[in-house]
Enzyme design. Structure first.
Site, PDB file in Angstrom:
ATOM      1  N   GLY A 304       0.826  -1.198   0.000  1.00 20.28           N
ATOM      2  CA  GLY A 304       0.000   0.000   0.000  1.00 20.28           C
ATOM      3  C   GLY A 304       0.861   1.249   0.000  1.00 20.28           C
ATOM      4  O   GLY A 304       1.961   1.282  -0.574  1.00 20.28           O
ATOM      5  N   SER A 305       0.415   2.277   0.685  1.00 20.15           N
ATOM      6  CA  SER A 305       1.026   3.608   0.591  1.00 20.15           C
ATOM      7  C   SER A 305       2.433   3.710   1.161  1.00 20.15           C
ATOM      8  O   SER A 305       3.102   4.738   0.966  1.00 20.15           O
ATOM      9  CB  SER A 305       0.116   4.645   1.268  1.00 20.15           C
ATOM     10  OG  SER A 305      -1.102   4.751   0.560  1.00 20.15           O
ATOM     11  N   ILE A 306       2.896   2.698   1.859  1.00 19.14           N
ATOM     12  CA  ILE A 306       4.300   2.694   2.301  1.00 19.14           C
ATOM     13  C   ILE A 306       5.216   2.900   1.099  1.00 19.14           C
ATOM     14  O   ILE A 306       6.255   3.565   1.181  1.00 19.14           O
ATOM     15  CB  ILE A 306       4.638   1.353   2.999  1.00 19.14           C
ATOM     16  CG1 ILE A 306       3.818   1.172   4.274  1.00 19.14           C
ATOM     17  CG2 ILE A 306       6.138   1.268   3.300  1.00 19.14           C
ATOM     18  CD1 ILE A 306       4.235   2.035   5.426  1.00 19.14           C
ATOM     19  N   PHE A 307       4.799   2.349  -0.063  1.00 18.11           N
ATOM     20  CA  PHE A 307       5.651   2.407  -1.264  1.00 18.11           C
ATOM     21  C   PHE A 307       5.754   3.826  -1.829  1.00 18.11           C
ATOM     22  O   PHE A 307       6.644   4.110  -2.641  1.00 18.11           O
ATOM     23  CB  PHE A 307       5.109   1.452  -2.330  1.00 18.11           C
ATOM     24  CG  PHE A 307       6.062   1.224  -3.473  1.00 18.11           C
ATOM     25  CD1 PHE A 307       7.182   0.412  -3.322  1.00 18.11           C
ATOM     26  CD2 PHE A 307       5.851   1.839  -4.707  1.00 18.11           C
ATOM     27  CE1 PHE A 307       8.068   0.210  -4.367  1.00 18.11           C
ATOM     28  CE2 PHE A 307       6.734   1.639  -5.763  1.00 18.11           C
ATOM     29  CZ  PHE A 307       7.851   0.817  -5.587  1.00 18.11           C
ATOM     30  N   LYS A 308       4.872   4.714  -1.409  1.00 20.01           N
ATOM     31  CA  LYS A 308       4.963   6.094  -1.879  1.00 20.01           C
ATOM     32  C   LYS A 308       6.289   6.737  -1.477  1.00 20.01           C
ATOM     33  O   LYS A 308       6.722   7.725  -2.089  1.00 20.01           O
ATOM     34  CB  LYS A 308       3.783   6.911  -1.343  1.00 20.01           C
ATOM     35  CG  LYS A 308       2.449   6.503  -1.964  1.00 20.01           C
ATOM     36  CD  LYS A 308       1.267   7.176  -1.283  1.00 20.01           C
ATOM     37  CE  LYS A 308      -0.055   6.668  -1.869  1.00 20.01           C
ATOM     38  NZ  LYS A 308      -1.227   7.174  -1.132  1.00 20.01           N
TER      39      LYS A 308
END
Length: 586
Positions: A304-308
């Site tokens: 999820g948004s951790i990869f942002k």
């Protein structure tokens, strides 16, 4: 006719004797240690028929925490009694007075005994050093006060440390040239498996006495102490785990109801694991059943948004983080209206703090247009792909790995997916095929906190000889490959801090913690459903204290409903616990 019968009978007798002789040779000389398809060790079995013994230490090497405390086992000072005492007159009163164990309890235990035992097993009565000394001074045959090794009922970091078991076929496959008992325990998972060759026993420490067919003692009542007596072996493994922090971490994970997931805590300076908790726990009654044996902290999950954070790093280097540029966060990444997270027009920094999908979907497509490998390259620079556990040359092993079962991370599965802008957009928000382990995510946070320097994660600091001297030291090692620049790392640090200090940031819940936190949240759709409701992976990953980074922490709750299973309270309680712990550190 009679002669023929006699000759035939004589031939049968001779043939029978030859078969018997061949069988005796097979049993006595040829297959003494691996008889029949069951590989029975006849020498060991014959000795066991003539003796009774109490194993004090199985001889396998031990795991210690970073402070030298045993993790999987404990040594307890106990009172040992031999069953032949029930047929003797001995000073039971003196032993009772010294040990504090009633005569009735001692007699009852002896009456039921068929072999030597520690009084009170499986929860033995623990003696003081003074009690031990007084009991042994009595010099009563069959009565001993000794220090015996017991397996802990609850083992900290149990999936990380792993399990042992008996497996004759695997034993011979691993060690064809070693002369080992078929009952030798071998590591079957975790560090027990990784370090198995070092942990193998030279022999057991035990108390032995010889018995006749009825169990009565032979050769008087002399008990013999048997010990390999090697000052160097078996060796022990000094892990990086802090037993106290590990136990507190496990308590907090259970308190917050994490049924699938857990946490990993790194010491940033040494880049080593201080605590690792994986749930579900191992089923103690049947350890190999279910998924409890799996260490989820080293298994790939949807981010999820951790990869942002990766997309942000690439955008910074490609000068796409223009402060005046605004992104339409009232739209989803596909251009449709965003009803749930309708944030309006946001800047790059504000988009990161509020975790706007539209912004990072657009940026991912722009990066892909510049270079289809851009996201993959930056994921590698931040240690999300590949493995991060310590590996290197140890003696004759060129590629020794501390974490044998560690998964690699990934961004795309195929080359074609890299070229597809829509797949790139989905990957930019940590969906589609993006995967990484919680350990790798924690290492990414530690890498950013260190200014971009990426290192291997250690779970063990050294292998020690039995006498405490060092056999092998696992020194700090850099992870191979390119790194982000110190400038990019500094800008990422500010972005991660903005997530917490921004009034609308996804980490605003951590503003009042005793340590200043920097980090990133993530909520990933898993593609799994429960009662037609989408399940999610919920993350928070970060480091602290912000100004002087000491810890990197990842908390994750897997396969939970969108309205349930948050990890913010767990992360916050971990920060508070570590602050209180550090206050007590001189």
């Amino acid at each position: 006719m009679i002669r023929r019968r006699i000759k035939g009978l004589l031939f049968l007798c001779v043939a029978g004797l030859l078969v018997l002789m061949a069988r005796l040779i097979q049993i006595q000389l040829v297959q003494t240690e691996s008889f029949s398809k069951h590989n029975v060790n006849l020498l060991e079995e014959s000795v066991q028929q003539r003796t009774q013994e109490l194993v004090i230490d199985n001889g396998r090497g031990n795991f210690f925490d970073r402070n030298g405390e045993m993790l999987t086992h404990k040594k307890v000072s106990v009172l040992v009694l031999f069953p032949f005492l029930k047929n003797m007159n001995w000073d039971i009163g003196a032993v009772s007075t010294i040990s504090g164990i009633s005569e009735v309890k001692l007699k009852d235990a002896l009456d039921q005994a068929t072999k030597p035992f520690a009084v009170g097993e499986p929860e033995p009565v623990e003696l003081t050093s003074t009690q031990m000394e007084k009991i042994n001074k009595l010099e009563i045959p069959g009565v001993f006060a000794i220090e015996k090794k017991f397996e802990r009922k609850e083992i900290p970091a149990e999936q990380l440390l792993g399990l042992t078991g008996e497996n004759v076929m695997e034993l011979k496959k691993r060690y064809p040239n070693k002369d080992l008992s078929e009952k030798t325990l071998i590591g079957v998972s975790g560090l027990e498996e990784s370090f198995d060759e070092f942990l193998l026993p030279e022999g057991k420490s035990k108390l032995v006495y010889h018995v006749d067919g009825g169990g009565a003692p032979l050769f008087g009542i002399n008990v013999k102490y048997v010990d390999p007596a090697n000052p160097f072996y078996p060796v022990n493994i000094r892990t990086t785990i802090d037993k106290s922090l590990q136990q507190k971490s496990e308590d907090l994970v259970d308190k917050h109801g994490i049924n699938k997931g857990g946490l990993v805590l790194l010491d940033i300076e040494s880049n080593s694991v201080l605590a690792s908790v994986s749930r579900p726990a191992i089923n103690q009654k049947d350890p190999y059943s279910g998924s409890g044996i799996t260490n989820r902290m080293i298994k790939q999950e949807i981010l999820g948004s951790i990869f942002k954070t990766v997309v942000a790093a690439a955008a910074i280097d490609q000068n796409l983080d223009v402060p005046t540029r605004l992104f339409n966060c009232s739209q989803k990444i596909n251009g449709e209206p965003e009803l749930k997270y309708n944030y309006g027009m946001l800047s790059f920094t504000e988009s990161f703090a509020r975790s706007c999908n539209r912004t990072f979907g657009e940026l991912a497509k722009e990066l892909q247009k510049k270079d289809k490998d851009m996201l993959v390259d930056y994921a590698e620079k931040l240690s999300l792909t590949g493995t991060v556990g310590w590996q290197g040359e140890v003696y004759h092993t060129n590629n020794f790995k501390q974490l044998l079962d560690e998964d690699k991370g990934r961004v795309f599965l195929t080359e074609d997916a890299k070229k597809d802008p829509n797949f790139s957009a989905m990957s930019g928000i940590g969906q589609h095929e993006v995967r990484a382990t919680p350990l790798a995510v924690a290492n990414m946070m530690a890498t950013i906190a260190r200014g971009g320097k990426k290192e291997m994660v250690r779970t063990a600091s050294k292998i020690e000889y039995k006498n405490g001297s060092t056999m092998v030291a696992f020194e700090k090692k850099e992870l191979p490959g390119d790194m982000i620049s110190p400038y990019s790392a500094m800008k990422l640090q500010k972005l991660l801090r903005e997530v917490v200090v921004n009034p609308n940031g996804t980490g605003k819940w951590f503003q009042d913690l005793p340590y200043e936190v920097a980090g990133k949240s993530g909520t990933a759709e898993t593609g799994k459903y429960e009662n037609d409701k989408q399940l999610h992976n919920k993350w928070f990953a970060g480091y602290f204290p912000y100004q002087n980074p000491k810890y990197a922490l990842v908390a994750v709750n897997l396969d939970v409903l969108d309205t349930e299973g948050g990890v913010n309270l767990l992360f916050a309680d971990m920060v508070k616990m570590l602050f209180e712990n550090d206050k007590g550190t001189p």
